[in-house]
Design a protein around this motif. Structure first.
Motif, PDB file in Angstrom:
ATOM      1  N   UNK A 167       0.831  -1.199   0.000  1.00  0.00           N
ATOM      2  CA  UNK A 167       0.000   0.000   0.000  1.00  0.00           C
ATOM      3  C   UNK A 167       0.871   1.256   0.000  1.00  0.00           C
ATOM      4  N   UNK A 168       1.893   1.251   0.856  1.00  0.00           N
ATOM      5  CA  UNK A 168       2.797   2.407   0.901  1.00  0.00           C
ATOM      6  C   UNK A 168       3.474   2.616  -0.443  1.00  0.00           C
ATOM      7  N   UNK A 169       3.873   1.530  -1.084  1.00  0.00           N
ATOM      8  CA  UNK A 169       4.533   1.648  -2.386  1.00  0.00           C
ATOM      9  C   UNK A 169       3.573   2.188  -3.448  1.00  0.00           C
ATOM     10  N   UNK A 170       2.338   1.692  -3.436  1.00  0.00           N
ATOM     11  CA  UNK A 170       1.376   2.140  -4.442  1.00  0.00           C
ATOM     12  C   UNK A 170       0.983   3.600  -4.246  1.00  0.00           C
ATOM     13  N   UNK A 171       0.973   4.041  -2.996  1.00  0.00           N
ATOM     14  CA  UNK A 171       0.635   5.431  -2.693  1.00  0.00           C
ATOM     15  C   UNK A 171       1.848   6.348  -2.768  1.00  0.00           C
ATOM     16  N   UNK A 172       3.010   5.761  -2.899  1.00  0.00           N
ATOM     17  CA  UNK A 172       4.269   6.499  -3.027  1.00  0.00           C
ATOM     18  C   UNK A 172       4.519   7.357  -1.785  1.00  0.00           C
ATOM     19  N   UNK A 173       4.469   6.691  -0.644  1.00  0.00           N
ATOM     20  CA  UNK A 173       4.768   7.360   0.619  1.00  0.00           C
ATOM     21  C   UNK A 173       5.810   6.552   1.375  1.00  0.00           C
ATOM     22  N   UNK A 174       6.525   7.234   2.260  1.00  0.00           N
ATOM     23  CA  UNK A 174       7.528   6.590   3.104  1.00  0.00           C
ATOM     24  C   UNK A 174       6.994   6.554   4.537  1.00  0.00           C
ATOM     25  N   UNK A 175       7.106   5.401   5.182  1.00  0.00           N
ATOM     26  CA  UNK A 175       6.607   5.218   6.545  1.00  0.00           C
ATOM     27  C   UNK A 175       7.780   4.807   7.431  1.00  0.00           C
TER      28      UNK A 175
ATOM     29  N   UNK B 125     -12.283   1.537  16.949  1.00  0.00           N
ATOM     30  CA  UNK B 125     -13.058   1.351  18.174  1.00  0.00           C
ATOM     31  C   UNK B 125     -12.224   1.393  19.444  1.00  0.00           C
ATOM     32  N   UNK B 126     -11.063   2.021  19.380  1.00  0.00           N
ATOM     33  CA  UNK B 126     -10.123   2.117  20.505  1.00  0.00           C
ATOM     34  C   UNK B 126      -9.500   0.777  20.887  1.00  0.00           C
ATOM     35  N   UNK B 127      -9.811  -0.286  20.146  1.00  0.00           N
ATOM     36  CA  UNK B 127      -9.271  -1.600  20.511  1.00  0.00           C
ATOM     37  C   UNK B 127      -8.554  -2.297  19.360  1.00  0.00           C
ATOM     38  N   UNK B 128      -8.699  -1.801  18.127  1.00  0.00           N
ATOM     39  CA  UNK B 128      -8.129  -2.480  16.969  1.00  0.00           C
ATOM     40  C   UNK B 128      -7.043  -1.644  16.295  1.00  0.00           C
ATOM     41  N   UNK B 129      -6.223  -2.322  15.510  1.00  0.00           N
ATOM     42  CA  UNK B 129      -5.230  -1.741  14.598  1.00  0.00           C
ATOM     43  C   UNK B 129      -4.049  -1.085  15.299  1.00  0.00           C
ATOM     44  N   UNK B 130      -3.391  -1.800  16.207  1.00  0.00           N
ATOM     45  CA  UNK B 130      -2.151  -1.257  16.764  1.00  0.00           C
ATOM     46  C   UNK B 130      -1.024  -1.348  15.745  1.00  0.00           C
ATOM     47  N   UNK B 131       0.004  -0.551  15.979  1.00  0.00           N
ATOM     48  CA  UNK B 131       1.188  -0.627  15.142  1.00  0.00           C
ATOM     49  C   UNK B 131       0.946  -0.139  13.729  1.00  0.00           C
ATOM     50  N   UNK B 132       1.633  -0.766  12.785  1.00  0.00           N
ATOM     51  CA  UNK B 132       1.626  -0.319  11.393  1.00  0.00           C
ATOM     52  C   UNK B 132       0.241  -0.376  10.765  1.00  0.00           C
ATOM     53  N   UNK B 133      -0.619  -1.293  11.201  1.00  0.00           N
ATOM     54  CA  UNK B 133      -1.927  -1.441  10.546  1.00  0.00           C
ATOM     55  C   UNK B 133      -2.837  -0.238  10.801  1.00  0.00           C
ATOM     56  N   UNK B 134      -2.475   0.609  11.752  1.00  0.00           N
ATOM     57  CA  UNK B 134      -3.278   1.792  12.016  1.00  0.00           C
ATOM     58  C   UNK B 134      -2.879   3.002  11.192  1.00  0.00           C
ATOM     59  N   UNK B 135      -1.922   2.836  10.287  1.00  0.00           N
ATOM     60  CA  UNK B 135      -1.337   3.981   9.589  1.00  0.00           C
ATOM     61  C   UNK B 135      -1.954   4.205   8.207  1.00  0.00           C
ATOM     62  N   UNK B 136      -2.850   3.329   7.768  1.00  0.00           N
ATOM     63  CA  UNK B 136      -3.376   3.413   6.411  1.00  0.00           C
ATOM     64  C   UNK B 136      -4.006   4.752   6.071  1.00  0.00           C
ATOM     65  N   UNK B 137      -4.793   5.301   6.986  1.00  0.00           N
ATOM     66  CA  UNK B 137      -5.438   6.587   6.722  1.00  0.00           C
ATOM     67  C   UNK B 137      -4.399   7.701   6.564  1.00  0.00           C
ATOM     68  N   UNK B 138      -3.348   7.664   7.363  1.00  0.00           N
ATOM     69  CA  UNK B 138      -2.281   8.661   7.236  1.00  0.00           C
ATOM     70  C   UNK B 138      -1.570   8.518   5.892  1.00  0.00           C
TER      71      UNK B 138
ATOM     72  N   UNK C  63       4.914   9.622   8.312  1.00  0.00           N
ATOM     73  CA  UNK C  63       4.480   9.292   6.945  1.00  0.00           C
ATOM     74  C   UNK C  63       4.738  10.508   6.065  1.00  0.00           C
ATOM     75  N   UNK C  64       5.528  10.299   5.013  1.00  0.00           N
ATOM     76  CA  UNK C  64       5.944  11.409   4.144  1.00  0.00           C
ATOM     77  C   UNK C  64       5.660  11.061   2.696  1.00  0.00           C
ATOM     78  N   UNK C  65       5.009  11.950   1.952  1.00  0.00           N
ATOM     79  CA  UNK C  65       4.788  11.664   0.527  1.00  0.00           C
ATOM     80  C   UNK C  65       6.090  11.744  -0.248  1.00  0.00           C
ATOM     81  N   UNK C  66       6.134  11.000  -1.341  1.00  0.00           N
ATOM     82  CA  UNK C  66       7.324  11.012  -2.186  1.00  0.00           C
ATOM     83  C   UNK C  66       7.623  12.423  -2.691  1.00  0.00           C
ATOM     84  N   UNK C  67       6.567  13.144  -3.020  1.00  0.00           N
ATOM     85  CA  UNK C  67       6.713  14.531  -3.453  1.00  0.00           C
ATOM     86  C   UNK C  67       5.949  15.419  -2.487  1.00  0.00           C
ATOM     87  N   UNK C  68       6.669  16.275  -1.786  1.00  0.00           N
ATOM     88  CA  UNK C  68       6.052  17.163  -0.806  1.00  0.00           C
ATOM     89  C   UNK C  68       5.927  18.551  -1.417  1.00  0.00           C
TER      90      UNK C  68
END
Length: 348
Positions: free
Chosen positions: A87-95, A129-142, A108-113
Protein backbone atom coordinates in the motif's frame (compact mmCIF):
# COMPACT_ATOMS: atom_id res chain seq x y z
CA UNK A 1 -31.44 -15.09 -10.05
CA UNK A 2 -33.96 -16.30 -7.43
CA UNK A 3 -33.94 -14.58 -4.06
CA UNK A 4 -32.48 -16.48 -1.09
CA UNK A 5 -35.23 -18.41 0.70
CA UNK A 6 -34.65 -16.57 3.98
CA UNK A 7 -35.16 -13.18 2.30
CA UNK A 8 -38.36 -14.31 0.61
CA UNK A 9 -39.72 -15.60 3.90
CA UNK A 10 -38.70 -12.43 5.72
CA UNK A 11 -40.40 -10.20 3.18
CA UNK A 12 -43.55 -12.32 3.09
CA UNK A 13 -43.90 -12.40 6.83
CA UNK A 14 -42.89 -8.80 7.58
CA UNK A 15 -46.27 -7.12 7.65
CA UNK A 16 -48.15 -9.90 9.50
CA UNK A 17 -45.36 -9.99 12.07
CA UNK A 18 -45.61 -6.25 12.57
CA UNK A 19 -49.37 -6.52 12.94
CA UNK A 20 -49.04 -9.18 15.62
CA UNK A 21 -46.40 -7.17 17.44
CA UNK A 22 -48.20 -3.83 17.31
CA UNK A 23 -49.35 -4.10 20.90
CA UNK A 24 -45.73 -4.34 22.12
CA UNK A 25 -44.30 -1.56 19.96
CA UNK A 26 -43.97 1.82 21.70
CA UNK A 27 -46.56 4.17 20.22
CA UNK A 28 -43.88 6.67 19.17
CA UNK A 29 -41.82 4.04 17.31
CA UNK A 30 -42.23 3.52 13.58
CA UNK A 31 -42.40 -0.10 12.35
CA UNK A 32 -40.34 -0.59 9.21
CA UNK A 33 -41.07 -3.61 6.99
CA UNK A 34 -38.30 -5.92 5.89
CA UNK A 35 -36.97 -4.96 2.50
CA UNK A 36 -34.24 -5.72 0.03
CA UNK A 37 -31.63 -2.97 -0.26
CA UNK A 38 -30.01 -2.81 -3.69
CA UNK A 39 -26.50 -1.59 -4.40
CA UNK A 40 -26.87 1.98 -5.72
CA UNK A 41 -25.94 2.59 -9.33
CA UNK A 42 -25.03 6.16 -8.46
CA UNK A 43 -21.48 5.41 -7.28
CA UNK A 44 -18.29 4.13 -8.88
CA UNK A 45 -17.99 0.42 -9.77
CA UNK A 46 -15.19 0.13 -7.22
CA UNK A 47 -17.42 1.47 -4.46
CA UNK A 48 -20.30 -0.72 -5.62
CA UNK A 49 -18.15 -3.76 -4.87
CA UNK A 50 -17.56 -2.49 -1.33
CA UNK A 51 -21.26 -1.81 -0.81
CA UNK A 52 -22.14 -5.31 -2.03
CA UNK A 53 -19.67 -6.97 0.34
CA UNK A 54 -21.09 -9.20 3.12
CA UNK A 55 -20.92 -8.32 6.80
CA UNK A 56 -17.49 -8.79 8.38
CA UNK A 57 -16.95 -12.14 10.03
CA UNK A 58 -17.38 -11.80 13.78
CA UNK A 59 -19.08 -8.40 13.73
CA UNK A 60 -21.61 -9.67 16.30
CA UNK A 61 -19.12 -11.49 18.53
CA UNK A 62 -18.18 -9.51 21.62
CA UNK A 63 -15.25 -10.95 23.59
CA UNK A 64 -16.02 -11.66 27.21
CA UNK A 65 -12.54 -11.24 28.65
CA UNK A 66 -9.19 -9.55 28.03
CA UNK A 67 -7.76 -12.60 26.29
CA UNK A 68 -10.64 -12.55 23.83
CA UNK A 69 -10.09 -8.88 22.98
CA UNK A 70 -6.37 -9.50 22.47
CA UNK A 71 -7.22 -12.36 20.10
CA UNK A 72 -9.45 -10.02 18.06
CA UNK A 73 -6.64 -7.45 17.91
CA UNK A 74 -4.15 -10.03 16.67
CA UNK A 75 -6.55 -11.45 14.09
CA UNK A 76 -7.50 -8.04 12.67
CA UNK A 77 -3.86 -7.00 12.42
CA UNK A 78 -2.80 -10.26 10.83
CA UNK A 79 -5.30 -9.75 8.02
CA UNK A 80 -4.01 -6.28 7.17
CA UNK A 81 -0.31 -6.01 8.00
CA UNK A 82 0.98 -8.14 5.08
CA UNK A 83 -0.51 -5.57 2.67
CA UNK A 84 0.87 -2.41 4.26
CA UNK A 85 4.21 -2.33 2.43
CA UNK A 86 2.49 -2.72 -0.94
CA UNK A 87 0.00 0.00 0.00
CA UNK A 88 2.80 2.41 0.90
CA UNK A 89 4.53 1.65 -2.39
CA UNK A 90 1.38 2.14 -4.44
CA UNK A 91 0.63 5.43 -2.69
CA UNK A 92 4.27 6.50 -3.03
CA UNK A 93 4.77 7.36 0.62
CA UNK A 94 7.53 6.59 3.10
CA UNK A 95 6.61 5.22 6.54
CA UNK A 96 9.19 5.36 9.35
CA UNK A 97 8.69 4.22 12.96
CA UNK A 98 9.74 6.73 15.59
CA UNK A 99 8.92 7.98 19.08
CA UNK A 100 7.71 11.33 20.36
CA UNK A 101 7.45 12.06 24.09
CA UNK A 102 7.93 8.36 24.74
CA UNK A 103 4.93 7.47 22.56
CA UNK A 104 5.47 5.25 19.50
CA UNK A 105 4.55 7.00 16.25
CA UNK A 106 4.97 6.56 12.51
CA UNK A 107 6.22 9.40 10.33
CA UNK A 108 4.48 9.29 6.95
CA UNK A 109 5.94 11.41 4.14
CA UNK A 110 4.79 11.66 0.53
CA UNK A 111 7.32 11.01 -2.19
CA UNK A 112 6.71 14.53 -3.45
CA UNK A 113 6.05 17.16 -0.81
CA UNK A 114 4.53 20.36 -2.24
CA UNK A 115 6.41 23.52 -1.37
CA UNK A 116 3.35 24.95 0.38
CA UNK A 117 3.28 22.00 2.80
CA UNK A 118 6.97 21.77 3.71
CA UNK A 119 6.47 23.53 7.04
CA UNK A 120 3.08 21.94 7.72
CA UNK A 121 2.39 18.78 9.69
CA UNK A 122 -0.72 16.71 10.41
CA UNK A 123 -1.24 14.65 13.55
CA UNK A 124 -3.13 11.42 12.81
CA UNK A 125 -5.18 9.42 15.33
CA UNK A 126 -6.26 6.06 13.94
CA UNK A 127 -9.63 4.37 14.21
CA UNK A 128 -10.62 0.87 15.29
CA UNK A 129 -13.06 1.35 18.17
CA UNK A 130 -10.12 2.12 20.50
CA UNK A 131 -9.27 -1.60 20.51
CA UNK A 132 -8.13 -2.48 16.97
CA UNK A 133 -5.23 -1.74 14.60
CA UNK A 134 -2.15 -1.26 16.76
CA UNK A 135 1.19 -0.63 15.14
CA UNK A 136 1.63 -0.32 11.39
CA UNK A 137 -1.93 -1.44 10.55
CA UNK A 138 -3.28 1.79 12.02
CA UNK A 139 -1.34 3.98 9.59
CA UNK A 140 -3.38 3.41 6.41
CA UNK A 141 -5.44 6.59 6.72
CA UNK A 142 -2.28 8.66 7.24
CA UNK A 143 -0.82 7.07 4.11
CA UNK A 144 -3.89 8.10 2.11
CA UNK A 145 -3.70 11.64 3.45
CA UNK A 146 0.00 11.93 2.68
CA UNK A 147 -0.52 10.59 -0.82
CA UNK A 148 -3.70 12.42 -1.84
CA UNK A 149 -3.15 15.55 0.23
CA UNK A 150 0.60 16.03 0.00
CA UNK A 151 1.11 16.43 3.75
CA UNK A 152 3.63 14.93 6.14
CA UNK A 153 1.82 13.11 8.94
CA UNK A 154 2.64 11.82 12.41
CA UNK A 155 0.45 8.79 13.18
CA UNK A 156 0.16 8.02 16.88
CA UNK A 157 0.31 4.36 17.92
CA UNK A 158 -1.61 5.06 21.12
CA UNK A 159 -2.16 2.51 23.87
CA UNK A 160 -5.43 0.61 23.82
CA UNK A 161 -7.61 -1.69 25.92
CA UNK A 162 -7.82 -4.27 27.30
CA UNK A 163 -4.46 -3.49 28.90
CA UNK A 164 -4.70 0.30 28.63
CA UNK A 165 -8.25 1.69 28.85
CA UNK A 166 -9.22 5.36 29.06
CA UNK A 167 -7.44 7.73 29.47
CA UNK A 168 -4.33 6.03 28.03
CA UNK A 169 -5.13 6.82 24.38
CA UNK A 170 -5.97 10.42 25.19
CA UNK A 171 -2.84 10.79 27.33
CA UNK A 172 -0.70 9.54 24.45
CA UNK A 173 -2.36 11.84 21.93
CA UNK A 174 -1.97 14.89 24.15
CA UNK A 175 1.65 13.98 24.99
CA UNK A 176 2.54 13.93 21.30
CA UNK A 177 0.60 17.13 20.65
CA UNK A 178 2.35 18.87 23.58
CA UNK A 179 5.76 17.85 22.24
CA UNK A 180 4.98 18.92 18.68
CA UNK A 181 3.65 22.33 19.71
CA UNK A 182 6.76 22.93 21.80
CA UNK A 183 8.82 22.77 18.60
CA UNK A 184 6.41 23.82 15.83
CA UNK A 185 3.88 26.52 15.10
CA UNK A 186 0.41 25.05 15.82
CA UNK A 187 -0.98 27.38 13.16
CA UNK A 188 0.78 25.15 10.64
CA UNK A 189 -0.65 21.92 12.07
CA UNK A 190 -3.94 20.02 11.99
CA UNK A 191 -5.30 16.92 13.70
CA UNK A 192 -7.30 14.27 11.86
CA UNK A 193 -8.58 10.73 12.21
CA UNK A 194 -11.68 8.66 11.63
CA UNK A 195 -14.09 6.63 13.75
CA UNK A 196 -12.47 6.33 17.18
CA UNK A 197 -9.73 8.55 15.76
CA UNK A 198 -12.34 11.18 14.96
CA UNK A 199 -13.73 11.04 18.48
CA UNK A 200 -10.22 11.17 19.87
CA UNK A 201 -9.50 14.21 17.70
CA UNK A 202 -12.37 16.08 19.37
CA UNK A 203 -11.43 14.79 22.84
CA UNK A 204 -7.83 15.92 22.29
CA UNK A 205 -9.04 19.48 21.76
CA UNK A 206 -11.10 19.36 24.95
CA UNK A 207 -8.07 18.06 26.83
CA UNK A 208 -5.76 20.62 25.19
CA UNK A 209 -8.03 23.36 26.49
CA UNK A 210 -7.84 21.87 30.00
CA UNK A 211 -4.05 21.71 29.77
CA UNK A 212 -3.66 25.24 28.34
CA UNK A 213 -2.20 23.90 25.11
CA UNK A 214 -2.75 25.64 21.78
CA UNK A 215 -5.30 24.38 19.30
CA UNK A 216 -4.30 23.31 15.80
CA UNK A 217 -5.28 25.46 12.84
CA UNK A 218 -7.91 22.93 11.71
CA UNK A 219 -9.25 19.43 12.35
CA UNK A 220 -10.73 16.68 10.18
CA UNK A 221 -12.73 14.20 12.27
CA UNK A 222 -14.06 11.55 9.90
CA UNK A 223 -17.26 9.76 10.98
CA UNK A 224 -16.27 10.53 14.58
CA UNK A 225 -17.30 8.07 17.29
CA UNK A 226 -18.06 10.99 19.57
CA UNK A 227 -21.00 9.50 21.51
CA UNK A 228 -20.35 6.15 23.20
CA UNK A 229 -23.72 6.19 25.02
CA UNK A 230 -25.55 4.30 22.24
CA UNK A 231 -27.54 7.35 21.13
CA UNK A 232 -28.19 8.79 17.69
CA UNK A 233 -30.84 8.12 15.04
CA UNK A 234 -28.58 6.38 12.52
CA UNK A 235 -27.60 3.72 15.08
CA UNK A 236 -31.09 2.34 14.49
CA UNK A 237 -31.95 3.74 11.05
CA UNK A 238 -28.76 2.33 9.48
CA UNK A 239 -28.57 -0.87 11.55
CA UNK A 240 -27.92 -3.80 9.20
CA UNK A 241 -27.58 -1.31 6.34
CA UNK A 242 -23.98 -0.47 7.30
CA UNK A 243 -21.87 -3.46 6.22
CA UNK A 244 -18.83 -2.44 8.29
CA UNK A 245 -20.08 -1.88 11.84
CA UNK A 246 -23.45 -3.47 10.95
CA UNK A 247 -25.41 -2.73 14.15
CA UNK A 248 -24.90 -1.31 17.65
CA UNK A 249 -25.60 -4.77 19.05
CA UNK A 250 -22.24 -5.96 17.69
CA UNK A 251 -18.78 -5.66 19.18
CA UNK A 252 -18.93 -1.85 19.16
CA UNK A 253 -20.96 -1.64 22.37
CA UNK A 254 -18.52 -3.95 24.11
CA UNK A 255 -15.61 -1.84 22.88
CA UNK A 256 -17.22 1.29 24.37
CA UNK A 257 -17.53 -0.32 27.78
CA UNK A 258 -14.02 -1.76 27.58
CA UNK A 259 -12.52 1.62 26.66
CA UNK A 260 -14.40 3.54 29.36
CA UNK A 261 -13.38 1.06 32.06
CA UNK A 262 -16.49 1.64 34.22
CA UNK A 263 -16.32 5.42 33.84
CA UNK A 264 -19.37 7.37 32.75
CA UNK A 265 -19.77 6.98 28.99
CA UNK A 266 -21.11 10.55 28.90
CA UNK A 267 -17.81 11.97 30.18
CA UNK A 268 -16.90 14.56 27.51
CA UNK A 269 -13.37 13.20 27.26
CA UNK A 270 -14.88 9.80 26.36
CA UNK A 271 -17.91 11.08 24.42
CA UNK A 272 -16.84 14.56 23.28
CA UNK A 273 -20.29 15.36 21.87
CA UNK A 274 -21.11 16.32 25.48
CA UNK A 275 -18.20 18.78 25.65
CA UNK A 276 -17.94 22.48 24.87
CA UNK A 277 -16.90 23.13 21.25
CA UNK A 278 -16.65 26.90 21.69
CA UNK A 279 -13.47 28.26 20.12
CA UNK A 280 -12.63 25.06 18.24
CA UNK A 281 -10.68 25.49 14.99
CA UNK A 282 -12.29 25.03 11.57
CA UNK A 283 -13.38 21.45 10.96
CA UNK A 284 -14.31 19.20 8.06
CA UNK A 285 -16.31 16.08 8.83
CA UNK A 286 -16.89 13.10 6.53
CA UNK A 287 -19.47 10.30 6.53
CA UNK A 288 -21.69 8.21 4.23
CA UNK A 289 -25.41 7.70 3.78
CA UNK A 290 -25.22 4.12 5.13
CA UNK A 291 -22.82 4.91 7.98
CA UNK A 292 -23.95 3.65 11.37
CA UNK A 293 -22.26 6.74 12.85
CA UNK A 294 -23.80 9.22 10.43
CA UNK A 295 -25.72 10.69 13.38
CA UNK A 296 -22.53 11.18 15.39
CA UNK A 297 -21.09 13.02 12.39
CA UNK A 298 -24.04 15.32 11.72
CA UNK A 299 -24.57 16.00 15.45
CA UNK A 300 -20.91 16.98 15.82
CA UNK A 301 -21.20 19.20 12.75
CA UNK A 302 -24.32 20.94 14.10
CA UNK A 303 -22.70 21.36 17.53
CA UNK A 304 -19.68 22.99 15.92
CA UNK A 305 -21.89 25.31 13.88
CA UNK A 306 -23.95 26.27 16.94
CA UNK A 307 -20.67 27.15 18.67
CA UNK A 308 -19.81 29.50 15.79
CA UNK A 309 -17.10 27.25 14.37
CA UNK A 310 -16.43 27.11 10.64
CA UNK A 311 -17.37 23.53 9.78
CA UNK A 312 -17.88 21.62 6.53
CA UNK A 313 -19.73 18.32 6.17
CA UNK A 314 -19.28 15.88 3.28
CA UNK A 315 -21.52 12.80 3.09
CA UNK A 316 -20.82 10.22 0.41
CA UNK A 317 -23.49 8.26 -1.42
CA UNK A 318 -23.94 4.65 -0.34
CA UNK A 319 -20.92 4.47 1.94
CA UNK A 320 -20.94 2.54 5.19
CA UNK A 321 -18.74 3.39 8.14
CA UNK A 322 -15.39 4.91 7.09
CA UNK A 323 -15.52 3.44 3.59
CA UNK A 324 -14.00 6.67 2.32
CA UNK A 325 -10.75 5.20 3.66
CA UNK A 326 -10.58 2.57 0.92
CA UNK A 327 -7.55 2.52 -1.39
CA UNK A 328 -8.23 2.36 -5.10
CA UNK A 329 -11.74 3.81 -4.92
CA UNK A 330 -12.40 7.09 -6.79
CA UNK A 331 -14.51 8.42 -3.95
CA UNK A 332 -11.52 8.03 -1.62
CA UNK A 333 -9.40 10.36 -3.72
CA UNK A 334 -12.32 12.77 -3.80
CA UNK A 335 -12.80 12.65 -0.03
CA UNK A 336 -9.15 13.24 0.78
CA UNK A 337 -8.93 15.90 -1.89
CA UNK A 338 -11.74 17.78 -0.13
CA UNK A 339 -10.12 17.31 3.27
CA UNK A 340 -6.69 18.37 2.04
CA UNK A 341 -8.13 21.42 0.32
CA UNK A 342 -9.98 22.46 3.48
CA UNK A 343 -6.88 22.03 5.64
CA UNK A 344 -4.74 23.85 3.10
CA UNK A 345 -7.05 26.87 3.26
CA UNK A 346 -6.79 27.09 7.05
CA UNK A 347 -3.18 26.20 7.84
CA UNK A 348 -0.71 29.04 7.87
Amino acid sequence: MPLPRRLVLTAALAFPALARARDTIPPEARPVPARLLPVPGTVSPELQRLIAAPYPVGWNVTPTDAAGWRQVQVASSAAIEPHMAALAASLRVRVEPSSIAGVPVFIVTPETLPAANRDRLLLHLHGGGYVLYPGLVGVGEAMLMASHGGFSCVSVDYRMPPDHPFPAALNDAIAVWRALTAERDPRRMAIFGSSAGGGLTLATLLRARQDDLPFPAAIAPGTPWCDLTDAGDSLRANAYVDNVLVAPTGWLGGAARLYAAERDLADPLISPIFGDFTGFPPAILTSGTRDLLLSDTVRAHRKLRRAGVTAALQVFEGQSHAQFISPGVPETAEAFGEIAGFLGRHLA
